[in-house]
Design a protein around this motif. Structure first.
Motif, PDB file in Angstrom:
ATOM      1  N   GLY A   1      -5.599   3.364   3.143  1.00  0.00           N
ATOM      2  CA  GLY A   1      -5.438   4.399   2.119  1.00  0.00           C
ATOM      3  C   GLY A   1      -5.163   3.789   0.760  1.00  0.00           C
ATOM      4  O   GLY A   1      -5.402   2.609   0.524  1.00  0.00           O
ATOM      5  N   LEU A   2      -4.635   4.611  -0.135  1.00  0.00           N
ATOM      6  CA  LEU A   2      -4.484   4.182  -1.530  1.00  0.00           C
ATOM      7  C   LEU A   2      -3.076   3.674  -1.843  1.00  0.00           C
ATOM      8  O   LEU A   2      -2.846   3.076  -2.884  1.00  0.00           O
ATOM      9  CB  LEU A   2      -4.812   5.363  -2.456  1.00  0.00           C
ATOM     10  CG  LEU A   2      -6.242   5.896  -2.340  1.00  0.00           C
ATOM     11  CD1 LEU A   2      -6.431   7.114  -3.259  1.00  0.00           C
ATOM     12  CD2 LEU A   2      -7.263   4.818  -2.698  1.00  0.00           C
ATOM     13  N   ASP A   3      -2.135   3.907  -0.940  1.00  0.00           N
ATOM     14  CA  ASP A   3      -0.732   3.585  -1.180  1.00  0.00           C
ATOM     15  C   ASP A   3      -0.501   2.075  -1.298  1.00  0.00           C
ATOM     16  O   ASP A   3      -1.011   1.308  -0.495  1.00  0.00           O
ATOM     17  CB  ASP A   3       0.034   4.185   0.016  1.00  0.00           C
ATOM     18  CG  ASP A   3       1.414   3.639   0.181  1.00  0.00           C
ATOM     19  OD1 ASP A   3       2.067   3.376  -0.840  1.00  0.00           O
ATOM     20  OD2 ASP A   3       1.845   3.482   1.337  1.00  0.00           O
TER      21      ASP A   3
ATOM     22  N   LEU B   1      -5.318   9.118   8.224  1.00  0.00           N
ATOM     23  CA  LEU B   1      -5.681   7.701   8.366  1.00  0.00           C
ATOM     24  C   LEU B   1      -5.518   7.173   9.797  1.00  0.00           C
ATOM     25  O   LEU B   1      -6.378   6.454  10.292  1.00  0.00           O
ATOM     26  CB  LEU B   1      -4.885   6.857   7.373  1.00  0.00           C
ATOM     27  CG  LEU B   1      -5.280   7.132   5.905  1.00  0.00           C
ATOM     28  CD1 LEU B   1      -4.273   6.518   4.936  1.00  0.00           C
ATOM     29  CD2 LEU B   1      -6.682   6.597   5.605  1.00  0.00           C
TER      30      LEU B   1
ATOM     31  N   MET C   1      -0.358 -11.892  -1.989  1.00  0.00           N
ATOM     32  CA  MET C   1      -0.261 -11.139  -0.740  1.00  0.00           C
ATOM     33  C   MET C   1       0.682 -11.778   0.265  1.00  0.00           C
ATOM     34  O   MET C   1       1.187 -11.115   1.167  1.00  0.00           O
ATOM     35  CB  MET C   1      -1.641 -11.074  -0.084  1.00  0.00           C
ATOM     36  CG  MET C   1      -2.411  -9.827  -0.453  1.00  0.00           C
ATOM     37  SD  MET C   1      -4.131  -9.978   0.038  1.00  0.00           S
ATOM     38  CE  MET C   1      -4.017 -10.315   1.783  1.00  0.00           C
TER      39      MET C   1
ATOM     40  N   GLU D   1      -5.441  12.348   1.000  1.00  0.00           N
ATOM     41  CA  GLU D   1      -4.361  11.977   0.081  1.00  0.00           C
ATOM     42  C   GLU D   1      -4.151  12.996  -1.044  1.00  0.00           C
ATOM     43  O   GLU D   1      -3.216  12.851  -1.830  1.00  0.00           O
ATOM     44  CB  GLU D   1      -4.676  10.619  -0.582  1.00  0.00           C
ATOM     45  CG  GLU D   1      -5.154   9.542   0.377  1.00  0.00           C
ATOM     46  CD  GLU D   1      -4.217   8.340   0.447  1.00  0.00           C
ATOM     47  OE1 GLU D   1      -3.037   8.492   0.097  1.00  0.00           O
ATOM     48  OE2 GLU D   1      -4.697   7.273   0.848  1.00  0.00           O
TER      49      GLU D   1
ATOM     50  N   THR E   1      -4.046  -8.253   5.975  1.00  0.00           N
ATOM     51  CA  THR E   1      -5.290  -8.145   5.200  1.00  0.00           C
ATOM     52  C   THR E   1      -5.114  -7.427   3.877  1.00  0.00           C
ATOM     53  O   THR E   1      -6.065  -7.278   3.125  1.00  0.00           O
ATOM     54  CB  THR E   1      -6.389  -7.424   6.020  1.00  0.00           C
ATOM     55  OG1 THR E   1      -5.912  -6.129   6.382  1.00  0.00           O
ATOM     56  CG2 THR E   1      -6.743  -8.201   7.261  1.00  0.00           C
ATOM     57  N   GLY E   2      -3.895  -6.965   3.585  1.00  0.00           N
ATOM     58  CA  GLY E   2      -3.640  -6.462   2.251  1.00  0.00           C
ATOM     59  C   GLY E   2      -3.845  -4.975   2.070  1.00  0.00           C
ATOM     60  O   GLY E   2      -3.899  -4.203   3.028  1.00  0.00           O
ATOM     61  N   LEU E   3      -3.972  -4.604   0.795  1.00  0.00           N
ATOM     62  CA  LEU E   3      -3.934  -3.201   0.378  1.00  0.00           C
ATOM     63  C   LEU E   3      -5.301  -2.538   0.419  1.00  0.00           C
ATOM     64  O   LEU E   3      -6.325  -3.207   0.321  1.00  0.00           O
ATOM     65  CB  LEU E   3      -3.431  -3.119  -1.064  1.00  0.00           C
ATOM     66  CG  LEU E   3      -2.073  -3.746  -1.362  1.00  0.00           C
ATOM     67  CD1 LEU E   3      -1.824  -3.721  -2.861  1.00  0.00           C
ATOM     68  CD2 LEU E   3      -0.983  -2.995  -0.624  1.00  0.00           C
ATOM     69  N   ARG E   4      -5.257  -1.177   0.498  1.00  0.00           N
ATOM     70  CA  ARG E   4      -6.438  -0.328   0.293  1.00  0.00           C
ATOM     71  C   ARG E   4      -7.571  -0.664   1.254  1.00  0.00           C
ATOM     72  O   ARG E   4      -8.724  -0.776   0.870  1.00  0.00           O
ATOM     73  CB  ARG E   4      -6.949  -0.422  -1.152  1.00  0.00           C
ATOM     74  CG  ARG E   4      -5.847  -0.406  -2.158  1.00  0.00           C
ATOM     75  CD  ARG E   4      -5.927   0.554  -3.267  1.00  0.00           C
ATOM     76  NE  ARG E   4      -4.589   0.945  -3.627  1.00  0.00           N
ATOM     77  CZ  ARG E   4      -3.740   0.203  -4.361  1.00  0.00           C
ATOM     78  NH1 ARG E   4      -4.118  -0.949  -4.859  1.00  0.00           N
ATOM     79  NH2 ARG E   4      -2.514   0.622  -4.597  1.00  0.00           N
ATOM     80  N   GLN E   5      -7.198  -0.860   2.518  1.00  0.00           N
ATOM     81  CA  GLN E   5      -8.197  -1.153   3.534  1.00  0.00           C
ATOM     82  C   GLN E   5      -8.682   0.174   4.127  1.00  0.00           C
ATOM     83  O   GLN E   5      -7.873   1.032   4.460  1.00  0.00           O
ATOM     84  CB  GLN E   5      -7.556  -2.000   4.640  1.00  0.00           C
ATOM     85  CG  GLN E   5      -6.906  -3.281   4.123  1.00  0.00           C
ATOM     86  CD  GLN E   5      -7.930  -4.327   3.759  1.00  0.00           C
ATOM     87  OE1 GLN E   5      -8.709  -4.761   4.588  1.00  0.00           O
ATOM     88  NE2 GLN E   5      -7.964  -4.703   2.484  1.00  0.00           N
ATOM     89  N   THR E   6      -9.981   0.309   4.274  1.00  0.00           N
ATOM     90  CA  THR E   6     -10.504   1.506   4.937  1.00  0.00           C
ATOM     91  C   THR E   6     -10.373   1.307   6.454  1.00  0.00           C
ATOM     92  O   THR E   6     -10.284   0.162   6.918  1.00  0.00           O
ATOM     93  CB  THR E   6     -11.983   1.733   4.596  1.00  0.00           C
ATOM     94  OG1 THR E   6     -12.726   0.616   5.098  1.00  0.00           O
ATOM     95  CG2 THR E   6     -12.209   1.840   3.086  1.00  0.00           C
TER      96      THR E   6
ATOM     97  N   ARG F   1     -12.668   8.139  -1.312  1.00  0.00           N
ATOM     98  CA  ARG F   1     -11.431   7.401  -1.066  1.00  0.00           C
ATOM     99  C   ARG F   1     -10.192   8.287  -1.155  1.00  0.00           C
ATOM    100  O   ARG F   1      -9.087   7.861  -0.842  1.00  0.00           O
ATOM    101  CB  ARG F   1     -11.305   6.224  -2.041  1.00  0.00           C
ATOM    102  CG  ARG F   1     -12.424   5.210  -1.865  1.00  0.00           C
ATOM    103  CD  ARG F   1     -11.947   3.790  -1.814  1.00  0.00           C
ATOM    104  NE  ARG F   1     -10.896   3.558  -0.854  1.00  0.00           N
ATOM    105  CZ  ARG F   1     -10.388   2.367  -0.589  1.00  0.00           C
ATOM    106  NH1 ARG F   1     -10.847   1.295  -1.207  1.00  0.00           N
ATOM    107  NH2 ARG F   1      -9.416   2.211   0.283  1.00  0.00           N
TER     108      ARG F   1
ATOM    109  N   MET G   1      -1.747  10.109  -4.973  1.00  0.00           N
ATOM    110  CA  MET G   1      -2.322   8.748  -4.949  1.00  0.00           C
ATOM    111  C   MET G   1      -3.711   8.665  -5.594  1.00  0.00           C
ATOM    112  O   MET G   1      -3.972   7.736  -6.346  1.00  0.00           O
ATOM    113  CB  MET G   1      -2.394   8.206  -3.513  1.00  0.00           C
ATOM    114  CG  MET G   1      -1.110   7.652  -2.938  1.00  0.00           C
ATOM    115  SD  MET G   1      -0.161   6.503  -3.920  1.00  0.00           S
ATOM    116  CE  MET G   1      -1.382   5.317  -4.367  1.00  0.00           C
TER     117      MET G   1
END
Lengths: 565, 139
Positions: free
Chosen positions: B13-15, B71, A562, A136, B38-43, A132, A120
């Protein structure tokens, strides 16, 4: 194809047949007779089901012979009798060394191409030492930071001989540049380098969501790379326009077909707008489709794809070189059809799906491993997946005849239906302002979410049975197949290696080449040429992406995209 | 009438594979819950902050990239740090049985694996809310 009096007589006979069948219809073996995509299917197909059944030109114009326009029956005259499809198993995990070991194993077992899966962080343009990337690194593919990693992945593999596919999109150009530099260092002439870069950013916005930059500069990265490859790497397939991920994200077969081809036409229009001649780049475009479980629907989809593409390339884009008319494609069996329950059954699903790809005339094929709903494939599962292809190729006899299902009333009707449904979507996309506007407005994303939800509800209502999931369940099942675990030390090792390379390389050269990349990004210089120099200087993919992030900004999904419904 | 169950859904995460979470979002909504996606790539930090701000009863996350063992615990840590461990954390993805057991031991209320029907997630949340309410009544 058939004379009118024959069809008239057939219609009469069908009326009688329909009456005689009526008494059997009260009893049903399944709740509904419909495809995986939710489309009802008739109980019988005859010459009367065919579009243009009584039109004497219909066969020549729409079906034809293999290797001849419009290529419904295949892109080659003799197809698998001359050359089997490429058995290309997707692999990549852990460190570059782990992946090099798996590649050598696949080649030793008779695999005929390589396909690289990245982790990823690599797919998102972050180095292994980026915050980040935590947790992963090396997990769902191999980690690539710099040229040093690519040198290890392809060590002792002759890049002048093997063809390699790389499944990466936003940082596709960066990773291809590294690959080409590895080839240069092996002493291979770039003219002999063969393979495919996925490099299809549009389907990322639509389905897989591995995007970094906004659409316009992303497309420019692609056209820069296409223009470089046309000149220097003429055998490279520059882009693999992918329906696979669109299907996995929930699309029906018709949506997969339509959205993928619409993406393809969008790239073609972008390259033409960039001043490139359609016949210069079109022969290097390739496609990538999903092989789901609905056998005949899938075969209709592949055949329709070839026909639609050939007609558009010739008639709409004015391509003159017959090679520009050919839709060549890779197929992967459907990951989303695999079950975590009774995972051995996935071998059977995969075999049947793979057969549909072969009967649909695919150029290369990946068969999924039985354990992919649990983890990355174990060596044993990966081997069975490859053996599945070998059994189809060498034992079943399906390679003996080109397009053996051509002329089946059902398959031809299914092909026509797929084409017609795709055309409806093309009109809709045009009406909505084209592919990019549809992405921004969330049109594709909503279509997929709707189909995915509908499919799930069909399972929960048991309108559709998945063996081992909503019927034929084994209570308290214990999974007893080996499951691959990525070593916990991989992340630390890779992070340390990345930092070591960054410390030891010529960092003055690094800054110089990065500034050249920045200058190209700001002007209309070729960004790919600048990336080749970056790669040679061991600049990391993350560093190249950072420069472009600074210049072009980052993309995030619109609220509309979304939304789940 | 009972207060509606509020759930925050997110992809940490990045997925970017969001088919599952969107199906869950639609199913929970159809079951009468309030869903915030809340969507993608949330910490982990972003997820917990949003959960507190939205005053949700539960957080659901989906991870298909293999990063679940990093995570999930990170989200639990931030919940603890912010004194919000009463928010139920559940999730799903490509998660082997051994890892699922370990995560549930660490404090993830429930981990769903491929093939789980949406009704299971709905029932799980309804049951968990009943338990939570009876706990609150005792205190």
């Amino acid at each position: 194809m058939f004379n009118k009096s024959f069809i008239a007589r057939l219609k009469e006979k069908l009326k009688e047949w329909d009456k005689s069948a009526e008494r059997f219809r009260a009893r049903k073996s399944l709740p509904r007779f419909f495809t995986v995509s939710g489309e009802d299917v008739d109980e019988l197909y005859t010459p009367d089901s065919l579009k243009g059944a009584t039109d004497e030109n219909h066969y020549d114009e729409n079906i034809g012979l293999p290797g001849q326009f419009p290529y419904t029956r295949g892109v080659h005259q003799t197809l698998y009798r001359s050359k089997l499809w490429t058995m290309r198993q997707f692999a990549g995990m852990g460190t570059p060394q782990n992946t090099n070991d798996r590649f050598k194993f696949i080649l030793a077992q008779g695999g005929t191409g390589l396909s690289t899966a990245f982790d990823m962080p690599t797919l998102m343009g972050y180095d292994s030492d980026h915050e980040r990337s935590l947790g992963e690194v090396g997990k769902c593919g191999v980690a690539v930071d710099t040229l040093a990693d690519m040198e290890i992945i392809y060590k002792d593999i002759d890049l002048g001989k093997v063809s390699t596919s790389m499944t990466i999109n936003s940082p596709a150009s960066m990773v291809l540049a590294m690959y080409l530099v590895v080839a240069e260092k092996q002493g291979v002439d770039l003219k002999d380098v063969r393979g495919t870069l996925q490099n299809d950013i549009l389907k990322e916005y639509i389905a897989q969501k591995e995007f970094i930059f906004p659409p316009k500069p992303s497309i420019r990265l692609i056209t820069d790379m296409m223009s470089y490859c046309t000149k220097h790497v003429p055998q490279w397939n520059t882009i693999s326009i992918s329906g696979y991920h669109i299907r996995e994200a929930g699309a029906t077969a018709a949506q997969e077909l339509a959205f993928t081809l619409a993406d393809g036409f969008c790239y073609i229009e972008a390259a033409i707008a960039d001043g490139q001649d359609v016949d210069d780049f079109a022969p290097r475009l390739s496609f990538f489709f999903n092989a789901h479980s609905d056998f005949f629907e899938e075969i209709g989809k592949y055949r329709a794809a070839r026909r639609i593409f050939a007609k558009r390339m010739k008639n709409k884009y004015g391509a003159k070189n017959p090679k520009s008319w050919l839709l060549r494609f890779h197929t992967q069996t459907a990951g989303c059809s695999l079950t975590a329950q009774q995972p051995e059954n996935n071998i059977v699903r995969t075999a049947i799906q793979a057969l549909s790809g072969v009967l649909g005339g695919t150029q290369s094929l990946h068969t999924n491993s039985m354990d992919e709903t649990l983890a990355l494939p174990s060596e044993k599962a990966a081997l069975i997946a490859l053996r599945t292809q070998q059994v189809i190729a060498y034992e079943t006899g399906v390679v003996n005849t080109v397009d053996p299902l051509g002329g089946s009333y059902f398959v031809e009707a299914m092909t026509d239906k797929m084409e017609a449904e795709a055309e409806v979507y093309f009109d809709e996309i045009d009406k909505r302002g084209g592919v990019l506007q549809c992405i921004e407005d969330g049109f594709f994303q909503k279509e997929l979410a709707r189909s995915a939800y509908q499919h799930q509800m069909e399972l929960e209502k048991k309108d559709r049975i998945i063996v081992g999931v909503n019927d034929f369940i084994v209570e308290n099942e214990v999974i007893d197949i080996p499951v691959l675990k990525i070593d916990k030390n991989v992340e630390q090792e890779q992070k340390a290696f990345c930092q070591k390379i960054k410390a030891e390389r010529d960092n003055v050269k690094v800054q110089e080449t990065l500034e050249k990349l920045r200058a190209a990004a700001k002007s209309d210089g070729n960004t790919f040429e600048a990336m080749m120099d970056c790669a040679r200087a061991y600049v990391s993919a993350g560093e190249m992406c950072d420069v472009l992030r600074e210049e072009w900004g980052e993309y995030s999904e619109s609220q509309a995209a979304m939304s789940a419904s | 009438m009972d207060k509606k169950i509020r759930v925050l859904l997110a992809k940490p995460g990045l997925d970017g594979h969001d088919r599952g979470i969107k199906v869950i979002a639609a199913a929970l909504r159809d079951a009468g819950m309030e869903v915030i996606y809340t969507g993608l790539r949330q910490t982990p930090q972003m997820i917990v902050d949003a959960a507190i701000q939205e005053d949700v009863d539960a957080i659901g996350v989906s991870i298909l990239s293999g990063a679940h063992m990093t995570l999930f615990p990170a989200i639990l840590d931030v919940l603890k740090e912010k004194d919000s461990s009463d928010i139920i954390l559940f999730g799903g993805g490509i998660i082997p049985d051994d890892d699922k057991a370990e995560l549930e031991k660490l404090g993830v209320a429930k981990v769903f694996t491929p093939g789980a029907p949406t009704i299971e997630a709905i029932k799980f949340l309804q049951e968990a809310m009943k338990l939570k309410k009876s706990d609150e009544n005792i205190m």
